[in-house]
Design a protein around this motif. Sequence first.
Motif, PDB file in Angstrom:
ATOM      1  N   UNK A 107       0.828  -1.207   0.000  1.00  7.41           N
ATOM      2  CA  UNK A 107       0.000   0.000   0.000  1.00  7.41           C
ATOM      3  C   UNK A 107       0.857   1.249   0.000  1.00  7.41           C
ATOM      4  N   UNK A 108       2.082   1.140   0.519  1.00 10.42           N
ATOM      5  CA  UNK A 108       2.952   2.309   0.556  1.00 10.42           C
ATOM      6  C   UNK A 108       3.584   2.584  -0.793  1.00 10.42           C
ATOM      7  N   UNK A 109       3.376   1.713  -1.775  1.00 12.45           N
ATOM      8  CA  UNK A 109       3.833   1.987  -3.128  1.00 12.45           C
ATOM      9  C   UNK A 109       5.206   1.460  -3.454  1.00 12.45           C
ATOM     10  N   UNK A 110       5.838   0.689  -2.585  1.00 18.69           N
ATOM     11  CA  UNK A 110       7.170   0.195  -2.884  1.00 18.69           C
ATOM     12  C   UNK A 110       7.166  -1.293  -3.096  1.00 18.69           C
ATOM     13  N   UNK A 111       8.217  -1.776  -3.754  1.00 16.20           N
ATOM     14  CA  UNK A 111       8.335  -3.208  -3.959  1.00 16.20           C
ATOM     15  C   UNK A 111       8.849  -3.869  -2.695  1.00 16.20           C
ATOM     16  N   UNK A 112       8.208  -4.932  -2.279  1.00 15.58           N
ATOM     17  CA  UNK A 112       8.647  -5.668  -1.113  1.00 15.58           C
ATOM     18  C   UNK A 112       8.761  -7.123  -1.492  1.00 15.58           C
ATOM     19  N   UNK A 113       9.893  -7.718  -1.202  1.00 18.57           N
ATOM     20  CA  UNK A 113      10.105  -9.092  -1.614  1.00 18.57           C
ATOM     21  C   UNK A 113       9.370 -10.018  -0.658  1.00 18.57           C
ATOM     22  N   UNK A 114       8.721 -11.022  -1.221  1.00 15.15           N
ATOM     23  CA  UNK A 114       8.038 -12.016  -0.407  1.00 15.15           C
ATOM     24  C   UNK A 114       8.523 -13.379  -0.820  1.00 15.15           C
TER      25      UNK A 114
ATOM     26  N   UNK B 285       5.671   1.937   6.833  1.00 11.33           N
ATOM     27  CA  UNK B 285       5.443   0.538   6.467  1.00 11.33           C
ATOM     28  C   UNK B 285       5.332  -0.274   7.755  1.00 11.33           C
ATOM     29  N   UNK B 286       4.816  -1.467   7.647  1.00 11.07           N
ATOM     30  CA  UNK B 286       4.740  -2.357   8.798  1.00 11.07           C
ATOM     31  C   UNK B 286       5.955  -3.271   8.779  1.00 11.07           C
ATOM     32  N   UNK B 287       7.096  -2.695   9.193  1.00 10.01           N
ATOM     33  CA  UNK B 287       8.347  -3.448   9.262  1.00 10.01           C
ATOM     34  C   UNK B 287       8.968  -3.229  10.633  1.00 10.01           C
TER      35      UNK B 287
ATOM     36  N   UNK C  34      16.979  -4.569  11.466  1.00  9.49           N
ATOM     37  CA  UNK C  34      16.613  -4.552  10.053  1.00  9.49           C
ATOM     38  C   UNK C  34      16.313  -5.960   9.563  1.00  9.49           C
ATOM     39  N   UNK C  35      15.534  -6.013   8.494  1.00 10.78           N
ATOM     40  CA  UNK C  35      15.231  -7.249   7.795  1.00 10.78           C
ATOM     41  C   UNK C  35      15.285  -6.937   6.309  1.00 10.78           C
ATOM     42  N   UNK C  36      16.510  -6.777   5.800  1.00 15.76           N
ATOM     43  CA  UNK C  36      16.703  -6.378   4.417  1.00 15.76           C
ATOM     44  C   UNK C  36      16.151  -7.419   3.448  1.00 15.76           C
TER      45      UNK C  36
ATOM     46  N   UNK D 157      18.174  -2.861  -4.706  1.00 14.50           N
ATOM     47  CA  UNK D 157      19.170  -3.223  -3.707  1.00 14.50           C
ATOM     48  C   UNK D 157      18.453  -3.894  -2.543  1.00 14.50           C
ATOM     49  N   UNK D 158      19.198  -4.330  -1.543  1.00 17.43           N
ATOM     50  CA  UNK D 158      18.618  -4.918  -0.336  1.00 17.43           C
ATOM     51  C   UNK D 158      18.475  -3.834   0.729  1.00 17.43           C
ATOM     52  N   UNK D 159      17.238  -3.532   1.069  1.00 17.54           N
ATOM     53  CA  UNK D 159      16.906  -2.525   2.074  1.00 17.54           C
ATOM     54  C   UNK D 159      15.821  -3.077   2.992  1.00 17.54           C
ATOM     55  N   UNK D 160      15.554  -2.330   4.064  1.00 18.75           N
ATOM     56  CA  UNK D 160      14.370  -2.568   4.876  1.00 18.75           C
ATOM     57  C   UNK D 160      13.469  -1.351   4.687  1.00 18.75           C
ATOM     58  N   UNK D 161      12.242  -1.583   4.310  1.00 13.58           N
ATOM     59  CA  UNK D 161      11.298  -0.501   4.027  1.00 13.58           C
ATOM     60  C   UNK D 161      10.930   0.234   5.310  1.00 13.58           C
TER      61      UNK D 161
END
Length: 184
Positions: A39-46, A80-82, A119-121, A148-152
């Motif tokens: 919902x925040x508009x970013x790509x999140x890997x699952x 985000x919910x991270x 973090x949980x990149x 890249x590997x980030x935490x949202x």
Amino acid sequence: MKKFIVILLAIVCALFVVGCQTESVENAGAKPTSYSQTEQGGGEQTDGGNNMEQQEDENNSEAQVVEISCGENILEIQLADTVSARALAKRLFSGDITISMRAYGGFEMVGALGFSLERQDVNMITQTGDVVLYSGNQLVIFYDSNSWAYTKIGHICGATRQSLENFFGGEEEAEVTFSLKDRG
């Protein structure tokens, strides 16, 4: 002798092809890693798996908003919910955080927090307006996309490259203050 070598090579090639096909069939039922838009508009890997705890947290958490200011300019980040976003919000309950951000690569502003967050990149493709944690101790605001590997951390809704450049005053370096938005 030549016929023997040709036959042997044919058998090896056939085994190689069959081996590749067997692997493909074995993995056909597996859920692949994929990117999903949040919902925040970013790509999140699952990972395609069922993480019930994470789903419950997403359903039960109230969306928090962080205000960022640079001079007289103010924008809002929908968190985000991270784990990192929750940790940042917790830190902000104790007071505002001001960091010095600098332009990097022509597509982002980055600044050191002065402390680390859990973090949980995950590998992601960022979008304009995404706010992420990099290396556990730096916040990045994106003008453009990057992989890249980030935490949202969150997303600045409605952000464009031009609106973000205006927010930072077109400067290569800027002081940015993060604070919890008063919901009262």
